[in-house]
Scaffold this motif. Structure first.
Motif, mmCIF file in Angstrom:
data_model
loop_
_atom_site.group_PDB
_atom_site.id
_atom_site.type_symbol
_atom_site.label_atom_id
_atom_site.label_comp_id
_atom_site.label_asym_id
_atom_site.label_seq_id
_atom_site.Cartn_x
_atom_site.Cartn_y
_atom_site.Cartn_z
ATOM 1 N N GLY A 97 0.803 -1.216 0.000
ATOM 2 C CA GLY A 97 0.000 0.000 0.000
ATOM 3 C C GLY A 97 0.834 1.264 0.000
ATOM 4 N N VAL A 98 1.816 1.318 0.854
ATOM 5 C CA VAL A 98 2.684 2.505 0.902
ATOM 6 C C VAL A 98 3.490 2.612 -0.391
ATOM 7 C CG1 VAL A 98 4.638 3.565 2.109
ATOM 8 C CG2 VAL A 98 2.779 2.568 3.408
ATOM 9 N N GLY A 99 3.878 1.475 -0.963
ATOM 10 C CA GLY A 99 4.578 1.508 -2.247
ATOM 11 C C GLY A 99 3.717 2.113 -3.346
ATOM 12 N N CYS A 100 2.435 1.742 -3.405
ATOM 13 C CA CYS A 100 1.531 2.321 -4.412
ATOM 14 C C CYS A 100 1.359 3.824 -4.197
ATOM 15 C CB CYS A 100 0.178 1.630 -4.361
ATOM 16 S SG CYS A 100 0.171 -0.026 -5.049
ATOM 17 N N ILE A 101 1.224 4.235 -2.954
ATOM 18 C CA ILE A 101 1.057 5.665 -2.658
ATOM 19 C C ILE A 101 2.316 6.439 -3.053
ATOM 20 C CG2 ILE A 101 0.787 7.328 -0.782
ATOM 21 C CD1 ILE A 101 -1.078 5.252 0.559
ATOM 22 N N LEU A 102 3.478 5.878 -2.784
ATOM 23 C CA LEU A 102 4.715 6.552 -3.159
ATOM 24 C C LEU A 102 4.908 6.610 -4.677
ATOM 25 C CD1 LEU A 102 7.097 5.168 -0.408
ATOM 26 C CD2 LEU A 102 6.395 7.538 -0.715
ATOM 27 N N VAL A 103 4.498 5.569 -5.386
ATOM 28 C CA VAL A 103 4.584 5.607 -6.854
ATOM 29 C C VAL A 103 3.648 6.681 -7.400
ATOM 30 C CG1 VAL A 103 4.058 4.281 -8.944
ATOM 31 C CG2 VAL A 103 5.381 3.241 -7.124
ATOM 32 N N ALA A 104 2.458 6.812 -6.818
ATOM 33 C CA ALA A 104 1.539 7.877 -7.233
ATOM 34 C C ALA A 104 2.137 9.251 -6.952
ATOM 35 C CB ALA A 104 0.198 7.721 -6.525
ATOM 36 N N SER A 105 2.816 9.390 -5.828
ATOM 37 C CA SER A 105 3.452 10.662 -5.499
ATOM 38 C C SER A 105 4.587 10.982 -6.476
ATOM 39 C CB SER A 105 3.989 10.621 -4.072
ATOM 40 O OG SER A 105 4.672 11.804 -3.753
ATOM 41 N N ILE A 106 5.358 9.978 -6.840
ATOM 42 C CA ILE A 106 6.426 10.178 -7.825
ATOM 43 C C ILE A 106 5.832 10.612 -9.157
ATOM 44 C CG2 ILE A 106 8.167 8.968 -9.203
ATOM 45 C CD1 ILE A 106 8.758 7.273 -6.704
ATOM 46 N N GLY A 107 4.758 9.955 -9.585
ATOM 47 C CA GLY A 107 4.114 10.317 -10.841
ATOM 48 C C GLY A 107 3.557 11.725 -10.821
ATOM 49 N N HIS A 108 2.969 12.117 -9.707
ATOM 50 C CA HIS A 108 2.413 13.469 -9.597
ATOM 51 C C HIS A 108 3.518 14.524 -9.670
ATOM 52 C CE1 HIS A 108 -0.019 16.825 -8.296
ATOM 53 N NE2 HIS A 108 0.845 17.035 -7.308
ATOM 54 N N HIS A 109 4.580 14.322 -8.910
ATOM 55 C CA HIS A 109 5.669 15.296 -8.908
ATOM 56 C C HIS A 109 6.401 15.345 -10.246
ATOM 57 C CE1 HIS A 109 5.393 16.698 -4.826
ATOM 58 N NE2 HIS A 109 5.282 15.450 -4.397
ATOM 59 N N ALA A 110 6.455 14.224 -10.947
ATOM 60 C CA ALA A 110 7.097 14.215 -12.263
ATOM 61 C C ALA A 110 6.277 15.005 -13.282
ATOM 62 C CB ALA A 110 7.290 12.785 -12.738
#
Length: 113
Positions: A47-60
């Motif tokens: 779950g935290v991995g998915c949230i962090l991937v979403a955060s990376i995508g948003h910031h990119a």
């Protein structure tokens, strides 16, 4: 940012939130130590991995770069969660070896002679 990419980020956040919730409920509701160990180490890590991937995508997409912080958090999480679970399981097993009673026995009963 395209609508398809935004939907993907929302799905990643929803899946991540679901797994964090399931892992937290598993930690609270499961009866034995070894069953409770799976909640935070398996489901919550995903779950935290998915949230962090979403955060990376948003910031990119907004132009902040790849997000070195999120990459470091993800790496740290994926390295430390299995190691800590392994160490906790080993400690619980070594404590259980000192008690000759089976795990299902009532702990108020005296140990066999």
């Amino acid at each position: 940012m395209s609508a398809a990419f935004e939907i993907l980020l929302v799905l990643l956040l929803a899946v991540g939130t679901f797994f964090v919730l399931v892992g937290s409920i598993g930690l609270l509701k499961l009866s034995e130590f070894f069953k409770r160990l799976h909640g935070p180490t398996k489901a919550t890590t995903l779950g935290v991995g998915c949230i962090l991937v979403a955060s990376i995508g948003h910031h990119a997409t907004i132009g902040d770069g790849l997000g070195l912080r999120e990459l470091l958090i993800t790496g740290f999480l994926f390295i430390t969660a299995p190691i800590s679970a392994h160490l906790m399981a080993k400690a619980a097993l070594s404590l259980a070896e000192k008690d000759p009673r089976p795990p299902t026995a009532d702990r108020d009963d005296p140990p066999p002679p």
